[in-house]
Write a protein that holds these residues in place. Structure first.
Motif, PDB file in Angstrom:
ATOM      1  N   ARG A   5      -7.149   4.990  -6.955  1.00  0.00           N
ATOM      2  CA  ARG A   5      -6.377   6.412  -8.087  1.00  0.00           C
ATOM      3  C   ARG A   5      -7.250   7.218  -8.202  1.00  0.00           C
ATOM      4  NH1 ARG A   5      -2.773   5.139 -12.526  1.00  0.00           N
ATOM      5  NH2 ARG A   5      -3.220   3.281 -12.562  1.00  0.00           N
ATOM      6  N   MET A  13       7.882  -4.742  -6.033  1.00  0.00           N
ATOM      7  CA  MET A  13       5.982  -4.879  -5.957  1.00  0.00           C
ATOM      8  C   MET A  13       6.517  -6.292  -4.907  1.00  0.00           C
ATOM      9  SD  MET A  13       3.575  -2.961  -5.676  1.00  0.00           S
ATOM     10  CE  MET A  13       1.987  -3.417  -6.094  1.00  0.00           C
ATOM     11  N   THR A  16       1.675   1.581  -3.296  1.00  0.00           N
ATOM     12  CA  THR A  16       0.892   2.384  -4.576  1.00  0.00           C
ATOM     13  C   THR A  16       0.787   3.465  -3.931  1.00  0.00           C
ATOM     14  OG1 THR A  16      -0.180   0.585  -4.258  1.00  0.00           O
ATOM     15  CG2 THR A  16      -1.668   1.795  -4.953  1.00  0.00           C
ATOM     16  N   LEU A  64      -5.381  -2.171  -8.191  1.00  0.00           N
ATOM     17  CA  LEU A  64      -4.581  -0.904  -8.083  1.00  0.00           C
ATOM     18  C   LEU A  64      -3.327  -1.363  -8.380  1.00  0.00           C
ATOM     19  CD1 LEU A  64      -5.450  -1.230  -4.104  1.00  0.00           C
ATOM     20  CD2 LEU A  64      -6.022   0.787  -4.878  1.00  0.00           C
ATOM     21  N   HIS A  65      -3.518  -0.339  -9.629  1.00  0.00           N
ATOM     22  CA  HIS A  65      -2.320  -0.767 -10.565  1.00  0.00           C
ATOM     23  C   HIS A  65      -0.451   0.023 -10.652  1.00  0.00           C
ATOM     24  CE1 HIS A  65      -0.922  -0.821 -15.087  1.00  0.00           C
ATOM     25  NE2 HIS A  65      -0.780  -2.032 -14.911  1.00  0.00           N
ATOM     26  N   GLN A  66      -1.109   1.281  -9.500  1.00  0.00           N
ATOM     27  CA  GLN A  66      -0.467   2.432 -10.008  1.00  0.00           C
ATOM     28  C   GLN A  66       0.952   1.751  -9.591  1.00  0.00           C
ATOM     29  OE1 GLN A  66      -3.077   2.188  -8.390  1.00  0.00           O
ATOM     30  NE2 GLN A  66      -3.933   4.003  -7.011  1.00  0.00           N
ATOM     31  N   ALA A  67       1.217   1.224  -8.873  1.00  0.00           N
ATOM     32  CA  ALA A  67       3.345   0.835  -9.088  1.00  0.00           C
ATOM     33  C   ALA A  67       3.417   0.225  -9.432  1.00  0.00           C
ATOM     34  CB  ALA A  67       2.819   0.376  -7.281  1.00  0.00           C
ATOM     35  N   ARG A 116       7.985  -0.825  -9.762  1.00  0.00           N
ATOM     36  CA  ARG A 116       7.320  -2.399  -9.573  1.00  0.00           C
ATOM     37  C   ARG A 116       7.694  -3.503  -9.973  1.00  0.00           C
ATOM     38  NH1 ARG A 116       7.989  -5.074 -15.226  1.00  0.00           N
ATOM     39  NH2 ARG A 116       6.271  -6.550 -15.377  1.00  0.00           N
ATOM     40  N   LEU A 119       0.986  -1.466   0.356  1.00  0.00           N
ATOM     41  CA  LEU A 119       0.254   0.107  -0.027  1.00  0.00           C
ATOM     42  C   LEU A 119       0.671   1.257  -0.020  1.00  0.00           C
ATOM     43  CD1 LEU A 119      -3.067  -1.009   2.464  1.00  0.00           C
ATOM     44  CD2 LEU A 119      -3.458  -1.054  -0.054  1.00  0.00           C
ATOM     45  N   GLU A 161       0.795   6.960  -6.601  1.00  0.00           N
ATOM     46  CA  GLU A 161      -0.730   7.969  -6.842  1.00  0.00           C
ATOM     47  C   GLU A 161       0.183   9.323  -6.982  1.00  0.00           C
ATOM     48  OE1 GLU A 161      -4.089   8.984  -7.670  1.00  0.00           O
ATOM     49  OE2 GLU A 161      -3.261   7.304  -8.301  1.00  0.00           O
TER      50      GLU A 161
END
Length: 332
Positions: free
Chosen positions: A216, A288, A169, A275-278, A285, A166, A173
């Motif tokens: 997002r 992650m 993420t 939750l794709h932001q990272a 990435r 989180l 964001e």
């Protein structure tokens, strides 16, 4: 032979099911061609790159095409066909990202699986608070096995890893909101009235009023959009989808696994948001999947739980999606 003939109506029905899949910012970056003589669909990426800043290497496009492949295969089984999926049939040469051949009646093993087709039309991303009720362990085990069957890994992070994911993420964001190109690209994905793609304002959901869960933000008051604020769950239930490697084939497999998981969740009455932001920032990435060998490469962070269904988003008509070869192009 299957009872459902592969006529024009059936072809469009299969493409409609494929196109009901989720895609990054609802860009729907897929196009289809039917080789009727060989009962084979060729699946291409749209010529236009929809998100050059958010997805410069096309990974999210491949992921999105993979979700459509899952739907197409599920619809084929439902209509009495055995789908034979081949990824990157021409390797690195220009051409389709995948082919799906309808090879007679489906095997008994496919018929014993849940009928994913029933969930295609009910699946919705839900960007609102979920209840605290935990998703049962047997359901999580079924999801993990489904992802594994598609060549991906799905795991539920523990509390410490959840907080770490989180935090990554939230950092992503923040970066997305601070980058003018990313902000403009996100705003461009808001659907105008009557548009066939993009995200309607009513489907954007809410922002977490506690600041704990980084949902997002596609737009804000400066764009004429006021997003509802609500208190989200304090301990969100997360799932992390990974593959062992990070090639184009892995991206497509991750998309297939993602949609397989989303359809099973729908059948169990469980909602999900992505939750794709990272995943859109190479350095984040890389973090992650976590430290240590064998952790693989991350492709999606899912938030799951029980709560209200999401809203439908617009779709291109199949007459646009089922195209001739001259207007198709391989992914970049």
């Amino acid at each position: 032979m299957p009872g459902q003939p592969l006529d024009d109506g059936t072809a469009h029905a299969l493409v409609a099911a494929a196109a009901a899949a989720p895609s990054i910012h609802n860009t729907q970056p897929w196009r289809f061609r039917l080789d009727a003589a060989h009962r084979t669909f060729e699946v291409y990426a749209e010529r236009r790159h929809p998100l050059p800043h958010t997805d410069p290497n096309g990974r999210a496009v491949h992921l999105s095409v993979g979700t459509a492949l899952c739907n197409l295969a599920a619809a084929a089984v439902h209509l009495g066909w055995e789908p034979v999926v081949r990824l990157l049939p021409r390797g690195d040469r220009p051409g389709p990202l995948a082919t799906v051949r309808l090879a007679g009646a489906p095997r008994a093993a496919l018929l014993r699986r849940p009928d994913l087709y029933r969930a295609i039309w009910r699946r919705r991303s839900s960007r609102v608070p979920f209840l605290a009720d935990p998703v049962p362990g047997p359901v999580l085990a079924e999801l993990a096995e489904a992802a594994r069957s598609d060549g991906a890994l799905l795991r539920r992070p523990d509390a410490a890893e959840r907080d770490r994911l989180l935090a990554l993420t939230a950092e992503a964001e923040h970066r997305c909101g601070s980058d003018p190109d990313r902000r403009a690209e996100s705003r461009s994905c808001l659907a105008a009235p009557g548009a066939a793609e993009g995200l309607p304002v009513y489907a954007l959901g809410a922002q977490d009023s506690t600041g704990h869960l980084p949902m997002r933000a596609f737009a804000g008051p400066a764009d004429g959009v006021t997003t509802e604020r609500a208190a989200f769950e304090r301990d969100p239930q997360l799932l992390l989808l990974t593959t062992r490697h990070d090639g184009r084939t892995d991206w497509l497999r991750a998309g297939q696994a993602l949609q397989h998981v989303l359809l099973l969740l729908t059948l169990h009455g469980v909602r999900a948001s992505l939750l794709h932001q990272a995943l859109e920032w190479p350095d984040l990435r890389d973090l992650m999947a976590g430290p240590g060998p064998g952790r693989g490469t991350a492709h999606m962070l899912l938030r799951i739980g029980y709560g209200p269904a999401g809203f439908p988003t617009p779709r291109h008509p199949t007459t646009v999606l089922l195209q001739q070869p001259a207007v198709l192009s391989a992914a970049r």
